[in-house]
Design a protein around this motif. Structure first.
Motif, short mmCIF file in Angstrom:
data_model
loop_
_atom_site.label_atom_id
_atom_site.label_comp_id
_atom_site.label_asym_id
_atom_site.label_seq_id
_atom_site.Cartn_x
_atom_site.Cartn_y
_atom_site.Cartn_z
N ILE A 246 0.81 -1.21 0.00
CA ILE A 246 0.00 0.00 0.00
C ILE A 246 0.85 1.28 0.00
O ILE A 246 0.42 2.31 -0.50
N LEU A 247 2.07 1.21 0.54
CA LEU A 247 2.93 2.40 0.59
C LEU A 247 4.16 2.29 -0.32
O LEU A 247 5.14 3.00 -0.14
N LYS A 248 4.08 1.45 -1.33
CA LYS A 248 5.24 1.23 -2.19
C LYS A 248 5.68 2.49 -2.94
O LYS A 248 6.84 2.62 -3.32
N LYS A 249 4.74 3.43 -3.15
CA LYS A 249 5.10 4.67 -3.83
C LYS A 249 5.38 5.82 -2.84
O LYS A 249 5.55 6.96 -3.24
N LYS A 250 5.45 5.47 -1.55
CA LYS A 250 5.67 6.50 -0.52
C LYS A 250 6.83 6.17 0.41
O LYS A 250 7.06 6.87 1.39
N MET A 251 7.57 5.11 0.10
CA MET A 251 8.72 4.73 0.90
C MET A 251 10.00 5.18 0.20
O MET A 251 10.12 5.09 -1.02
N LEU A 252 10.99 5.64 0.99
CA LEU A 252 12.22 6.22 0.46
C LEU A 252 13.43 5.58 1.13
O LEU A 252 13.47 5.44 2.36
N PHE A 253 14.42 5.22 0.32
CA PHE A 253 15.69 4.75 0.87
C PHE A 253 16.38 5.88 1.61
O PHE A 253 16.49 7.00 1.13
N GLY A 254 16.88 5.57 2.80
CA GLY A 254 17.70 6.50 3.57
C GLY A 254 18.61 5.69 4.47
O GLY A 254 18.22 4.64 4.98
N SER A 255 19.83 6.16 4.68
CA SER A 255 20.77 5.39 5.49
C SER A 255 20.89 5.91 6.92
O SER A 255 20.83 5.15 7.88
N ASP A 256 21.05 7.22 7.09
CA ASP A 256 21.39 7.91 8.34
C ASP A 256 22.91 8.06 8.46
O ASP A 256 23.46 8.09 9.56
N TRP A 257 23.57 8.16 7.32
CA TRP A 257 25.03 8.41 7.28
C TRP A 257 25.39 9.60 8.16
O TRP A 257 24.65 10.59 8.18
N PRO A 258 26.49 9.56 8.92
CA PRO A 258 27.48 8.47 8.95
C PRO A 258 27.20 7.39 9.99
O PRO A 258 28.01 6.47 10.13
N ALA A 259 26.08 7.48 10.71
CA ALA A 259 25.78 6.46 11.72
C ALA A 259 25.60 5.09 11.08
O ALA A 259 26.05 4.08 11.62
N LEU A 260 24.92 5.06 9.94
CA LEU A 260 24.77 3.84 9.15
C LEU A 260 25.28 4.12 7.75
O LEU A 260 25.00 5.19 7.19
N THR A 261 25.98 3.18 7.17
CA THR A 261 26.49 3.37 5.82
C THR A 261 25.48 2.84 4.81
O THR A 261 24.73 1.90 5.10
#
Length: 293
Positions: A246-261
């Motif tokens: 249902i949210l496939k067009k509303k989800m975004l990749f994000g890492s939180d760099w530099p805490a997560l690569t």
């Protein structure tokens, strides 16, 4: 330098400009970063050596990933001087093939903050604004923040809100004074109603209020979710279910760099059963659409 999105494999919607930006850092800053490094089991910050914006750009350029980058204006609550929004935007402009500038303004700055927001969009090309309710000590639906939201909406920029538990202050005495209650996603619901033409992004899976965040994003057309701050292998099943459907067009990749690569995030993303047709939406196309790129 023009950004060639067709050549990039992804857009990371959540990266931080963290390195000492104003000369020697304020008392307690290095301890704060060391605690973050312990929480995320990441050496970045453990010895006070954080990547510069230029180093971040080089890192992302090598991996063919664009990055939304910002500081956090939490001077009032933490005592740590903020990274100049103008400086971050200028550094992003020097690396415009890979960096996308966001800014951060404490909403307690009222009309002055609203004027700053308009100037940053018009003169520096800033695309959005990062809010961290826990670090900034405010509820997103506090009317104090509305003059700033009005400016963001009128300028066509994006509002990115931290949501859920944070690694900031985790394990420190008194949680470093951070109050988790401010970052419940339900407090963004009123903002989405009152500013229906402002694109809003909830950062992170909103733990322990994950379903609350999914509910707000499902109900409000202008609300999206960035999947940063967690390795995907720890995502709750319902979060993955909604990302796949249902949210496939509303989800975004994000890492939180530099805490997560991004390497760690993308490697684990491959293991959680995201559909082939959904993967490019999350990694790039959804962000490309809301950034109007």
């Amino acid at each position: 330098m023009a950004m060639n999105l067709d050549e990039l494999i992804a857009i990371d919607f959540h990266t931080h400009a963290e390195e000492p930006c104003c000369g020697p850092r304020d008392d307690g800053y290095l301890e704060f970063q060391a605690a973050m490094a312990t929480y995320f089991r990441n050496p970045a910050g453990a010895n006070g050596m954080l990547p510069t914006v230029q180093e971040t750009a080089a890192y992302y350029r090598e991996r063919k990933i664009a990055a939304v980058i910002f500081g956090v204006d939490a001077e009032r609550e933490t005592g740590f001087r903020r990274y100049s929004n103008e400086e971050v935007a200028q550094l992003a402009a020097e690396n415009s093939d890979i960096l996308i500038p966001f800014a951060s303004i404490d909403p307690a700055k009222g009309k002055m903050g609203a004027r700053e927001a308009r100037r940053l969009v018009r003169e520096f090309g800033v695309k959005g604004f990062k809010f961290h309710p826990t670090m900034q000590g405010f509820y997103p639906d506090d009317r104090m923040a509305y003059p700033l939201y009005e400016a963001i909406q009128e300028e066509g920029a994006i509002a990115l809100f931290h949501s859920g538990q944070t690694g900031v202050g985790s394990g420190m005495h008194g949680g470093m004074g951070m109050r988790l209650k401010y970052s419940r996603p339900i407090h963004v619901d009123d903002v989405a109603v009152d500013f229906p033409d402002m694109t809003i992004v909830l950062a992170h899976p909103s733990f322990p209020w994950t379903e609350e965040g999914l509910s707000v994003a499902t109900h409000k057309p202008n609300v999206y979710i960035d999947m940063s701050g967690w390795s995907p292998k720890y995502f709750p099943p319902i979060f993955v279910q909604y990302a796949n459907s249902i949210l496939k067009k509303k989800m975004l990749f994000g890492s939180d760099w530099p805490a997560l690569t991004p390497e760690r995030w993308l490697k684990d993303f491959e293991t959680i059963g995201i559909k082939d047709e959904v993967r490019p939406l999350i990694l790039k196309e959804n962000a490309r659409r809301i950034l109007k790129m």
